[in-house]
Design a protein around this motif. Structure first.
Motif, PDB file in Angstrom:
ATOM      1  N   GLY A 127      -3.261  -0.393  -4.577  1.00  0.00           N
ATOM      2  CA  GLY A 127      -3.258   1.059  -4.787  1.00  0.00           C
ATOM      3  C   GLY A 127      -2.936   1.885  -3.555  1.00  0.00           C
ATOM      4  N   ALA A 128      -2.524   1.238  -2.455  1.00  0.00           N
ATOM      5  CA  ALA A 128      -2.234   2.006  -1.231  1.00  0.00           C
ATOM      6  C   ALA A 128      -0.860   2.680  -1.312  1.00  0.00           C
ATOM      7  N   TYR A 129      -0.678   3.722  -0.504  1.00  0.00           N
ATOM      8  CA  TYR A 129       0.650   4.311  -0.274  1.00  0.00           C
ATOM      9  C   TYR A 129       1.253   3.465   0.846  1.00  0.00           C
ATOM     10  N   VAL A 130       2.356   2.781   0.544  1.00  0.00           N
ATOM     11  CA  VAL A 130       2.898   1.813   1.509  1.00  0.00           C
ATOM     12  C   VAL A 130       4.211   2.312   2.119  1.00  0.00           C
ATOM     13  N   ILE A 131       4.244   2.333   3.451  1.00  0.00           N
ATOM     14  CA  ILE A 131       5.483   2.675   4.154  1.00  0.00           C
ATOM     15  C   ILE A 131       5.966   1.394   4.839  1.00  0.00           C
ATOM     16  N   GLY A 132       7.202   1.017   4.555  1.00  0.00           N
ATOM     17  CA  GLY A 132       7.750  -0.185   5.179  1.00  0.00           C
ATOM     18  C   GLY A 132       8.663   0.192   6.337  1.00  0.00           C
ATOM     19  N   VAL A 133       8.587  -0.578   7.413  1.00  0.00           N
ATOM     20  CA  VAL A 133       9.531  -0.417   8.528  1.00  0.00           C
ATOM     21  C   VAL A 133      10.086  -1.806   8.814  1.00  0.00           C
ATOM     22  N   VAL A 134      11.398  -1.981   8.641  1.00  0.00           N
ATOM     23  CA  VAL A 134      11.980  -3.300   8.904  1.00  0.00           C
ATOM     24  C   VAL A 134      13.112  -3.167   9.924  1.00  0.00           C
ATOM     25  N   GLY A 135      13.179  -4.139  10.817  1.00  0.00           N
ATOM     26  CA  GLY A 135      14.155  -4.051  11.907  1.00  0.00           C
ATOM     27  C   GLY A 135      15.111  -5.231  11.924  1.00  0.00           C
ATOM     28  N   PHE A 136      16.391  -4.918  12.164  1.00  0.00           N
ATOM     29  CA  PHE A 136      17.437  -5.951  12.243  1.00  0.00           C
ATOM     30  C   PHE A 136      18.358  -5.603  13.409  1.00  0.00           C
ATOM     31  N   PHE A 148      11.931  -4.652  -0.876  1.00  0.00           N
ATOM     32  CA  PHE A 148      10.992  -3.773  -0.167  1.00  0.00           C
ATOM     33  C   PHE A 148      10.900  -2.414  -0.860  1.00  0.00           C
ATOM     34  N   ARG A 149      12.071  -1.895  -1.275  1.00  0.00           N
ATOM     35  CA  ARG A 149      12.050  -0.575  -1.930  1.00  0.00           C
ATOM     36  C   ARG A 149      11.180  -0.604  -3.190  1.00  0.00           C
ATOM     37  N   ALA A 150      11.162  -1.780  -3.867  1.00  0.00           N
ATOM     38  CA  ALA A 150      10.394  -1.887  -5.111  1.00  0.00           C
ATOM     39  C   ALA A 150       8.885  -1.819  -4.867  1.00  0.00           C
ATOM     40  N   CYS A 151       8.431  -2.169  -3.666  1.00  0.00           N
ATOM     41  CA  CYS A 151       6.973  -2.133  -3.452  1.00  0.00           C
ATOM     42  C   CYS A 151       6.555  -1.133  -2.378  1.00  0.00           C
TER      43      CYS A 151
END
Ligand code: FAD
Ligand code: FES
Ligand code: MG
Length: 294
Positions: A127-136, A148-151
């Motif tokens: 139930g959290a508000y999730v912010i993803g940060v991914v680096g390439f 990632f966008r889906a979750c």
């Protein structure tokens, strides 16, 4: 059907590849943050790899691997669909504590992008508000952005060369997220030690709880060899049984990085030896082929 059969494979780049492996019991038991120990063949070394995903219905687990040395390159070469791994032990390690934080920042860089995924999904399911940060390094190396966008409620992509998203390291993404959301309760960061150190240093002044997943040298994965010793505050812990997740603000990253470099010469030698063997095998195959043609 054989044990530990590779049922699908995807190559994300020259060095990063995904293996989906049939193991119904492991898929049933796996929890975010856990890992397996893999042996490619009977003579092979044991290497730890994070369970990047699991599908309980299909009875499979997914590993995402970066080919950095002898074993991971040999696996890249030999682990084709229909082949099997010699051994697969797990799930190991303490599952990541998926807290009841309301707003969570999940950060993955390099070989940490895949392992951060089950954590992001776990927090979302809680139930959290999730912010993803991914680096390439650049946009051609980006993978799993749709997953990632889906979750994630928001996804920030960072590339070293600015070819996609923010130009810069994941720490730039963290700062951007904190500026927009000063109420982030927790940060979870996975990647190379230098990246996790940078993440912990970035969040420290904001006093945001920051969990990291440590990747020291592991052999048995059961707390017996001591290879995975890490310093956490004034305590010594074994990452395989006490972790791999720890409070990033307490981790002695310099000690971790020093210990990871202990066998560099031997690892180089093993890789050279394997590459020479491959080259010789190829030369023999070519000369047999030309003899047959002649
Ligand atoms: P080598 O040339 O032997 O080693 C290259 C470098 O990898 C070494 O300098 C050292 O820093 C590290 N390394 C070597 N042997 C080990 C070992 N036995 N245990 C840990 N690190 C080692 N990599 C991924 O690509 N994907 C993952 O999901 C992943 N998850 C991991 C989870 C955990 C809990 C740990 C501890 C490590 C994880 N790693 C993961 C790192 C992976 O285990 C190493 O990259 C791999 O063992 C390198 O083996 P090699 O023979 O190809 O390279
Ligand atoms: Fe041997 Fe952790 S890997 S004690
Ligand atoms: Mg090795």
């Amino acid at each position: 059907m054989t044990n530990f059969e590779i049922v699908s494979r995807e190559d994300f780049s020259d060095v990063t590849y995904l293996l989906e492996i049939r193991h119904p019991m492991m898929a049933k038991a796996a929890k975010p943050g856990q890992f397996v120990i893999v042996m490619l063949n009977e003579q092979g070394e044991r290497i730890p790899l994070t369970i990047a995903d699991f599908d309980r219905e299909k009875g499979t687990i997914t590993l995402v691997i970066q080919a950095v040395g002898k074993t991971t390159r040999q696996m890249q070469h030999e682990c084709l669909v229909g082949t099997s791994l010699y051994a697969l032990v797990g799930p190991m390690g303490v599952p990541s504590p998926i807290s009841h934080a309301k707003k969570v920042l999940c950060v993955g860089g390099g070989l940490g992008v895949a392992p951060i995924f089950p954590q992001a999904r776990g927090h979302k399911e809680n139930g959290a508000y999730v912010i993803g940060v991914v680096g390439f390094r650049n946009k051609d190396l980006v993978f799993w952005d749709e997953k990632f966008r889906a979750c994630c409620d928001e996804l920030i992509i960072c590339t070293d060369d600015g070819s996609l998203g923010i130009k810069g390291l994941v720490t730039a993404g963290i700062l951007q997220a904190i500026e927009k959301h000063p109420d982030i309760d927790e940060v979870v960061a996975i990647g190379p030690p230098i990246m996790m150190k940078g993440c912990a240093d970035t969040t420290r002044p904001f006093k945001i709880k920051t969990m990291v997943s440590l990747n020291p040298l592991m052999v048995d994965g059961t707390g017996m060899c001591g290879g995975c010793r890490v310093k956490i505050g004034d305590q010594v812990k074994f990452a395989c049984v006490d972790g791999p997740d720890f409070d990033g603000h307490q981790v002695d990253f310099d000690d971790l990085m020093l210990r990871l470099r202990r066998y560099t010469k031997k690892e180089r030698k093993a890789l050279d030896h394997w590459e020479n063997k491959c080259r010789l095998k190829k030369d023999v195959e070519v000369s047999i082929e030309s003899a047959n043609l002649g």
